[in-house]
Design a protein around this motif. Structure first.
Motif, PDB file in Angstrom:
ATOM      1  N   GLU A  93       0.831  -1.206   0.000  1.00  0.00           N
ATOM      2  CA  GLU A  93       0.000   0.000   0.000  1.00  0.00           C
ATOM      3  C   GLU A  93       0.868   1.261   0.000  1.00  0.00           C
ATOM      4  O   GLU A  93       0.564   2.230  -0.698  1.00  0.00           O
ATOM      5  N   GLU A  97       0.872   4.061  -2.983  1.00  0.00           N
ATOM      6  CA  GLU A  97       0.610   5.471  -2.677  1.00  0.00           C
ATOM      7  C   GLU A  97       1.788   6.348  -3.098  1.00  0.00           C
ATOM      8  O   GLU A  97       1.611   7.431  -3.654  1.00  0.00           O
ATOM      9  N   LYS A 150       1.673   6.679  -6.907  1.00  0.00           N
ATOM     10  CA  LYS A 150       0.582   7.584  -7.313  1.00  0.00           C
ATOM     11  C   LYS A 150       0.962   9.023  -7.029  1.00  0.00           C
ATOM     12  O   LYS A 150       0.782   9.903  -7.883  1.00  0.00           O
ATOM     13  N   SER A 151       1.509   9.267  -5.866  1.00  0.00           N
ATOM     14  CA  SER A 151       1.886  10.623  -5.467  1.00  0.00           C
ATOM     15  C   SER A 151       2.982  11.165  -6.380  1.00  0.00           C
ATOM     16  O   SER A 151       2.923  12.304  -6.866  1.00  0.00           O
TER      17      SER A 151
END
Length: 122
Positions: A108, A112, A115-116
């Motif tokens: 996870e 994240e 994506k960031s």
């Protein structure tokens, strides 16, 4: 001149990866001629025998073709180049996951972070 090599990996393997990456990025054209063994050895700062091995390995991988008396050329087989691209992508992803797992990151956290970072690079 020469290339800065990673002391933890065989030079020939680094050169295989370098040429493969150049092909994938379009810096070496489909059907395009590679430098002669001597030229590339001088450019890379390595022994000509190392480059000969690199070209032989690339030929065994069906990424390049050697035409007697003419030189070594990037394959025109687009399916093979597509497979190369996908294979290299998978290798990089697997290495990324191993490295991140070794540092204790969860899946996870990795997702994240990707994506960031992806939003910031557009």
């Amino acid at each position: 001149m020469g290339i800065d090599f990673d002391g933890n990996k065989p030079i020939y393997q680094q050169l295989i990866n370098r040429i493969s990456s150049e092909i994938i990025r379009g810096h070496r054209a489909v059907g395009g001629k590679l430098p002669s063994v001597r030229e590339y050895a001088l450019e890379a700062g390595v022994n000509a025998n190392t480059v000969q091995r690199v070209y032989r390995e690339l030929e065994n991988m069906e990424i390049v073709e050697t035409k007697r008396g003419q030189g070594t050329f990037v394959t025109c087989n687009l399916n093979r180049l597509s497979d190369l691209r996908e294979g290299m992508k998978l290798e990089f992803i697997q290495q990324f996951i191993r490295d991140m797992n070794d540092m204790g990151y969860s899946t996870e956290e990795m997702i994240e972070g990707i994506k960031s970072e992806g939003r910031g690079s557009k």
